[in-house]
Design an enzyme around this catalytic site. Structure first.
Site, short mmCIF file in Angstrom:
data_model
loop_
_atom_site.label_atom_id
_atom_site.label_comp_id
_atom_site.label_asym_id
_atom_site.label_seq_id
_atom_site.Cartn_x
_atom_site.Cartn_y
_atom_site.Cartn_z
CG ASN A 298 -23.83 31.13 -7.16
OD1 ASN A 298 -22.86 31.87 -7.35
ND2 ASN A 298 -24.88 31.13 -7.98
N GLY B 296 -15.47 41.39 -8.52
CA GLY B 296 -15.12 40.97 -7.16
C GLY B 296 -15.61 41.87 -6.05
NE ARG C 107 -15.73 27.85 -17.28
CZ ARG C 107 -16.00 27.80 -18.59
NH1 ARG C 107 -16.35 28.89 -19.23
NH2 ARG C 107 -15.93 26.66 -19.24
NE ARG D 95 -19.35 22.23 -17.93
CZ ARG D 95 -19.49 23.50 -18.28
NH1 ARG D 95 -19.06 24.45 -17.51
NH2 ARG D 95 -20.10 23.82 -19.40
CD GLN E 87 -30.25 45.11 0.80
OE1 GLN E 87 -30.26 44.42 1.82
NE2 GLN E 87 -30.14 46.42 0.84
CG HIS F 261 -29.10 34.10 -9.18
ND1 HIS F 261 -28.45 33.95 -10.38
CD2 HIS F 261 -30.38 34.42 -9.47
CE1 HIS F 261 -29.31 34.17 -11.36
NE2 HIS F 261 -30.49 34.45 -10.85
C1 GRF Z 1 -23.19 39.50 -8.64
O1 GRF Z 1 -24.29 40.20 -9.14
C2 GRF Z 1 -23.58 38.11 -8.23
O2 GRF Z 1 -24.89 38.04 -7.76
C3 GRF Z 1 -23.46 37.35 -9.53
O3 GRF Z 1 -22.34 37.89 -10.16
C4 GRF Z 1 -22.14 39.22 -9.72
C5 GRF Z 1 -20.75 39.31 -9.19
O4 GRF Z 1 -20.39 40.62 -8.88
N1 GRF Z 1 -23.36 35.93 -9.28
P1 GRF Z 1 -19.01 40.90 -8.17
O5 GRF Z 1 -17.93 40.29 -9.07
O6 GRF Z 1 -19.03 40.30 -6.82
O7 GRF Z 1 -18.90 42.39 -8.15
#
Ligand code: GRF
Length: 223
Positions: free
Chosen positions: A112, A17, A96, A70, A178, A114
């Protein structure tokens, strides 16, 4: 002067988180015209739930293991998000895959983050994949969620260099730094109504252009 209307966020997280934390911090500092209405996790042990509770934010754990499909899990999540009248659903390390049930309930309102420069390296363990490939740059991508895995329209990306002595940990940390900047920024653009999506093209109204380029390793003899 009347204060700006705030949008209501629902943040979904399965793990540590830190992205949630950056959104909490920016909300608390008055940098975002947004309130976190609810934090949902599918993982009862998620540190994200503790972070939310510490910040006095409502939390809900909906364990996917308690559902036979799901879709049934997604129905339960959607009901919770509708109950708090979420304007934007923010996936922050939510492990998920989202079904049609969820997508149809929040069309173009699920985003989201990534940890790679999509469309390169979708899926899991992507920092290690960028290292194994020998990429000289990686970064992070904020995108709308569609029916695929990390395939939705790209909203914003941030680029970081990859160094030959990087480990998965050092590269992940550089990218995460970032992530914590661009995710709140995208949320703020959304709250200002500045994000437009046409097919795969996402534009941010009134954003500046930059044509600065990066080269890694830096050029030494040619300029
Ligand atoms: C991050 O690297 C995000 O890009 C990916 O999952 C990770 C989550 O990290 N989708 P956090 O739980 O916010 O520390």
């Amino acid at each position: 002067m009347a204060s700006k209307e705030k949008i209501r966020l629902a943040v979904l997280a399965s793990g540590s988180g830190t992205n949630l934390q950056s959104i909490i911090d920016q909300c608390q500092q008055g940098q975002l015209d947004a309130d976190i209405a609810l934090v949902v996790s599918n993982n009862p042990g998620a540190e994200a739930l503790e972070r939310a509770e510490k910040a006095d934010i409502n939390t809900l754990c909906i364990n996917h293991r308690d559902f036979e499909s799901r879709e049934k899990f997604d129905h339960a999540v959607v009901a919770a998000l509708q109950e708090v009248k979420a304007d934007l659903v923010v996936l922050a390390g939510f492990m998920r895959i989202i079904s049609d049930v969820f997508l149809q309930a929040f069309p173009q309102r699920i985003i989201n983050i990534h940890p790679a420069l999509l469309p390169s390296f979708p899926g899991l363990h992507v920092q290690q994949k960028a290292l194994d490939y020998g990429a000289k740059f990686s970064g992070c991508t904020v995108h709308f969620v569609d029916g695929g895995v990390d395939t939705g329209p790209v909203i914003a990306q941030s680029v970081v260099p990859v160094f030959s002595d990087d480990s998965e940990e050092t590269l992940s940390a550089r990218i995460l730094k970032q992530e914590h900047k661009i995710y709140p920024q995208v949320i703020q653009w959304f709250s200002e109504g500045r994000i437009t999506v046409t097919d795969r093209q996402v534009t941010i109204d009134e954003s500046q252009k930059t044509d600065s380029s990066l080269t890694n390793p830096p050029l030494t003899t040619l300029r």
